[in-house]
Structures are given as C-alpha cells and as structure tokens.
Motif scaffolding. Structure first.
Motif, PDB file in Angstrom:
ATOM      1  N   VAL A  58     -15.248  50.154  44.079  1.00  0.00           N
ATOM      2  CA  VAL A  58     -14.451  49.043  44.520  1.00  0.00           C
ATOM      3  C   VAL A  58     -15.459  48.535  45.808  1.00  0.00           C
ATOM      4  N   GLN A  61     -12.025  43.456  39.629  1.00  0.00           N
ATOM      5  CA  GLN A  61     -13.062  44.340  40.172  1.00  0.00           C
ATOM      6  C   GLN A  61     -13.030  44.885  38.134  1.00  0.00           C
ATOM      7  N   VAL A  85      -9.187  46.857  38.476  1.00  0.00           N
ATOM      8  CA  VAL A  85      -7.734  45.875  39.614  1.00  0.00           C
ATOM      9  C   VAL A  85      -8.217  44.392  40.455  1.00  0.00           C
ATOM     10  N   LEU A  86      -6.942  44.216  40.731  1.00  0.00           N
ATOM     11  CA  LEU A  86      -7.703  42.931  41.804  1.00  0.00           C
ATOM     12  C   LEU A  86      -7.340  42.779  43.016  1.00  0.00           C
ATOM     13  N   MET A  87      -8.110  42.211  42.828  1.00  0.00           N
ATOM     14  CA  MET A  87      -8.227  41.578  44.459  1.00  0.00           C
ATOM     15  C   MET A  87      -7.645  40.783  44.884  1.00  0.00           C
ATOM     16  N   THR A  88      -7.079  41.282  47.001  1.00  0.00           N
ATOM     17  CA  THR A  88      -6.328  40.199  47.430  1.00  0.00           C
ATOM     18  C   THR A  88      -6.846  38.177  46.983  1.00  0.00           C
ATOM     19  N   ASP A  89      -8.625  37.994  47.295  1.00  0.00           N
ATOM     20  CA  ASP A  89      -8.467  36.718  47.258  1.00  0.00           C
ATOM     21  C   ASP A  89      -8.745  36.668  45.639  1.00  0.00           C
ATOM     22  N   ARG A 141     -10.340  37.858  43.348  1.00  0.00           N
ATOM     23  CA  ARG A 141     -11.683  38.413  42.409  1.00  0.00           C
ATOM     24  C   ARG A 141     -11.219  39.825  42.349  1.00  0.00           C
ATOM     25  N   ARG A 177     -18.815  45.209  45.884  1.00  0.00           N
ATOM     26  CA  ARG A 177     -18.427  43.947  47.186  1.00  0.00           C
ATOM     27  C   ARG A 177     -19.991  43.624  46.885  1.00  0.00           C
ATOM     28  N   GLN A 207      -1.089  48.044  37.677  1.00  0.00           N
ATOM     29  CA  GLN A 207      -1.674  48.989  38.739  1.00  0.00           C
ATOM     30  C   GLN A 207       0.101  49.302  39.275  1.00  0.00           C
ATOM     31  N   LEU A 209     -10.905  44.535  50.852  1.00  0.00           N
ATOM     32  CA  LEU A 209      -9.543  43.001  49.806  1.00  0.00           C
ATOM     33  C   LEU A 209      -8.498  43.544  48.303  1.00  0.00           C
ATOM     34  N   TYR A 210      -8.720  45.212  48.622  1.00  0.00           N
ATOM     35  CA  TYR A 210      -7.777  45.212  47.550  1.00  0.00           C
ATOM     36  C   TYR A 210      -7.098  45.522  47.550  1.00  0.00           C
ATOM     37  N   ALA A 211      -5.697  45.322  47.350  1.00  0.00           N
ATOM     38  CA  ALA A 211      -4.364  45.317  48.278  1.00  0.00           C
ATOM     39  C   ALA A 211      -3.412  46.132  48.342  1.00  0.00           C
ATOM     40  N   ARG A 250      -3.617  53.262  40.574  1.00  0.00           N
ATOM     41  CA  ARG A 250      -4.675  52.434  41.360  1.00  0.00           C
ATOM     42  C   ARG A 250      -5.556  51.647  40.891  1.00  0.00           C
ATOM     43  N   PHE A 251      -4.792  51.572  39.289  1.00  0.00           N
ATOM     44  CA  PHE A 251      -5.413  50.740  38.694  1.00  0.00           C
ATOM     45  C   PHE A 251      -5.299  49.883  37.548  1.00  0.00           C
ATOM     46  N   MET A 278     -12.364  54.802  45.071  1.00  0.00           N
ATOM     47  CA  MET A 278     -12.278  53.482  45.808  1.00  0.00           C
ATOM     48  C   MET A 278     -13.843  53.235  45.970  1.00  0.00           C
TER      49      MET A 278
END
Lengths: 227, 227
Positions: free
Chosen positions: A140, B70, B62-66, B68, A144, B43, A225-227, B90-91, A137
């Motif tokens: 992640v 990572q 990970v896929l971010m909500t925006d 992007r 940023r 995920q 920002l991660y879901a 979680r990933f 975490m």
DNA sequence: CGATCGTTTGAGGTTCCTCAACAAGTGTGG
DNA sequence: CCACACTTGTTGAGGAACCTCAAACGATCG
C-alpha cells in the motif's frame, strides 16, 4: 558495494529472546557479527537456514539485470527472515550497521521443531502472518504516487519499528540510497523531500540520520491514507 | 461501484480440488456464487473465515481516506485468501467476473485441522509461503519506475496465472481501472501503454480483454528485470 | 592530505497525471 | 425498435512531479 563477503557463523547463544518462536533452538543456533555491507546470504544461495536478527539492522534486496537495486524489506532486532518455499533464496540480505548480529537456524531442525512442538508452531505461524501483513502494508505504501506520501509513510514506519521510547525520535540506520531503493524513488528526491518536510516543520533533522517527528499529524495526513 | 452487497453463502461441495490444502474440510465448507462487483468480505469484517476461489476471479483492495482505491492482489481459481493474524480483515475482496464462486471455511475448524493433520498443515504452510513469495515478487513489480515495465510485468504475470494453454493468450478478467489500481498508475496510462506495446508488435489486442503475447522477449526485456 | 562516500541543491528534460472529448458497448424504458 | 443514460476504453493537450546530470560540501578513512 563490493565490500560484500559472506559472514562466518560461530556457535553461541543469543540474547533478545523476546518474540522468538525459535527460542527452544537457541542452543544449536549459530550466531555471527557482521560489518557494514556484509552479506548474510546471497540471492540464489541454498535456502537451508532461517535467520533471526539479534542486533543492528539489515536490508533484503534484489539486484536487477539493469544494475538497479531494490530493497524489499528492512530487518530489525527480533525479525525472522530467510524462510522460503523454494530451494534457494530469491533475495540477498546485507547488514546495514556495524554492530549487526544474526542467529542462524537449520531449516530441517525448524521443520522438526514445528512438527513436534505445537506452541512453537503457532508462534512461527504468527510470525509468518505478521510478515505477510507487513508486506501488504508496504505494498500500500509503495502504491502511493507522490514522493511526499512515500517518505512520510516511511518515517512513520521507521518510528514504529525502530523508534526510541516515545516513538517520535528515529535514528535511521540506513543511508539515503537505501531509503531511495526502498521507496523506489531517486536519492535526490528523498533528500529534497526530507528538506521540504523539515522546512514545513513536520520533522527536524538534528543530524542526517537523526530524525525527530515534530508534527506527527502532518506526516499522517500524507503517509497514512488508509483508514 | 455501489452494486456491492454481501454474498449469501450456501452449503455445498466444491470442485477444483487440485491444490487445495483444505480438501478435508470441503464437506463443511459453504460456497457462494457472486455477481460482478459483489463483495465477498468487507474491510474490518471479523476475520473468522478463510476463503478459496473455486471459479472466476476476484480482487483484494483497500480504500484510502482520500477516495483512491488500491488493489493489493488478484485471486484466481485455487487461491486461498482471507487469512489474517488480526481479528478483522484489513482488505476487502470483491468478485470481478459474473461466474465467480467462493468456498468459505470456518477459521476455528481450520486451526483444528492444522493441529491434528500434519499433511494438511504442511500444505497450508506452503500456501502461506507461496503467498509471501508472490507478494514479494509483486513488490519488485511495483518498484518498477516506468509504466511500460509495470504493464509488461503485469501481462507476464497474468499469462502465468490465468493464461490459457500455451501461456501466450490471456483473457483479462479485470477492467483497465482495475489494472490501473493494481499497478498504481492512471487508467489513461494503462491504455496508452497497451496501445504502444501493440504498435511495437509486442502484443496483439484482439478485443479489449483478449491479449495475445506476440513477442514475449520484448515484454520480458521491460518487465522481467530481476535475474 | 587526498580520495571516496554520503548528502544536499540546482537546472533541464522526460514521464506521467489531470482534464477533456469522443467512440463503442450495454442496459433500460418508452 | 429506438432513444437515452451509463460504463468502459481510447486519444489529445497542458502542466506538474520526478528523474538525470552536474556541482558543491562535509565526513570519514587510509
């Protein structure tokens, strides 16, 4: 910086037995009180003990060859640290607050315990997975790009880990320098970002170390920002 | 990007038994071949299996909500992944190369194995610690401020983990985009930095994916700043 | 009371991101 | 076989974010 001296460990029992997979060994654990900046163990020290933070707070850090310092993690009451696959510690751990107390467990005895006690073993495992989870975490978080995202996520993390009661009031045990080295940004940027968040009404800074989360969603928008 | 579809697992034994704490379970493990971009698990999928990369390479992201993305880690042959304290992953993990093969082990059976076989347990523990260690090292890498340091450290890491023979020739299995998302910098910066390192004579780029480390000390100066 | 440390704010410079264009390689369909 | 779209990688120009240097202020401590 150079106030660091090794901590003398004493025999004694520990409080804070909640979330303690090593509770069965508390009898033989040695505990120590540490002053601000005191080193609990040094980088390259032999890794023949595990530690559990009983009270206060601590930072786990690396010192680079160019003098920069990096903080890999903060430790709070209940956190287990100091385990290693290697023979020596790859990081050093230093107390942050004046009232920091640490319990020290012999590694060999822990291995014996894990061998014999399946319940203790299960809980040690869980603690290790928890640590991995937190590290990922944090990765992640570090990924940023903007300082705002980093600081916002940091505040949310601290509210979670060392927040009082409702979780919106945070007494930061660490300095701005520590935060900077934790987030890999400069002290000035940490300070500027906090002021910016205050001006926007996302937080209030009642004193330098006392942060109150006013608009949590504003922080989450930046830092979660991660879901 | 949208070529991702779940991988069909088949029964079968695995090669690559070196460094495999789950070797005793290879009989019941199911293996699967994955195409480029295919997802091994998503995920939020239930975390009731562990995986071991047998061949090829994969990325954990990970896929971010925006929008992007990572990349938290790359996986190479022998690496164990997919463990979790949580009930869900979680990933997500996706294959990078065309020849990727993965072995899948039921989590419940692993827990049984760890309960009964102390040697297997010890090796699973070691693998977990190895993972923690790598994550912490990676955190130090991510903490680097400049793109040069990040890319240098990345190349050294890849030379270590997937280098051929002498360790100075690296065939990168991942694209520039993957590297960018792994180091949290833009693709353009990755490309520019590689060219800069090439012009300086630190590396040679025989093809886009084939990197040769010419002046290792130059890279270490940038990318290996922890003592 | 002076010294030091932690914090904040300002000014200037550097790095990196964004947008854009282009080249090379790959696969597809006519 | 070639035309075409698409992906991947590289390079350039402009602008934004952050770092560095500097100064000022309050707090703490001897």
């Amino acid at each position: 910086m150079d106030t660091s001296s090794s901590v003398p460990f004493r025999n004694g029992a520990n409080q804070n037995a909640h979330r303690n997979p090593l509770a069965a060994m508390d009898g033989i654990a040695k505990s120590a009180h540490c002053g601000v900046g005191e080193t609990i163990y040094f980088q390259d020290d032999p890794a023949d003990h595990w530690y559990r933070l009983v009270n206060g707070a601590a930072r786990k850090c690396v010192l680079m060859t160019d003098g920069r310092r990096q903080i890999v993690d903060f430790m709070f009451p209940g956190d287990l640290f100091g385990w290693s696959r290697q023979d020596v510690h790859r990081f050093s751990v230093e107390a942050i607050t004046a009232d920091t107390t640490v319990a020290r467990y012999p590694r060999r005895r822990i291995e014996m315990l894990a061998e014999s006690d399946s319940e203790a073993r299960r809980r040690i495992f869980e603690e290790a997975f928890e640590s991995i989870s937190r590290l990922q975490m944090r990765m992640v978080l570090l990924g940023r790009t903007s300082a705002q995202e980093k600081v916002s996520a940091f505040l949310l993390e601290m509210a979670e880990r060392c927040g009082a009661g409702c979780g919106n009031v945070v007494v930061l045990p660490m300095s701005r320098y520590d935060i900077a080295d934790y987030l890999s940004i400069s002290v000035e940027t940490v300070s500027r970002t906090l002021t910016k968040l205050r001006r926007r009404g996302a937080i209030s800074l009642d004193s330098t170390r006392l942060v109150q989360i006013v608009d949590r969603s504003a922080l989450e928008e930046c830092g979660c920002l991660y879901a």
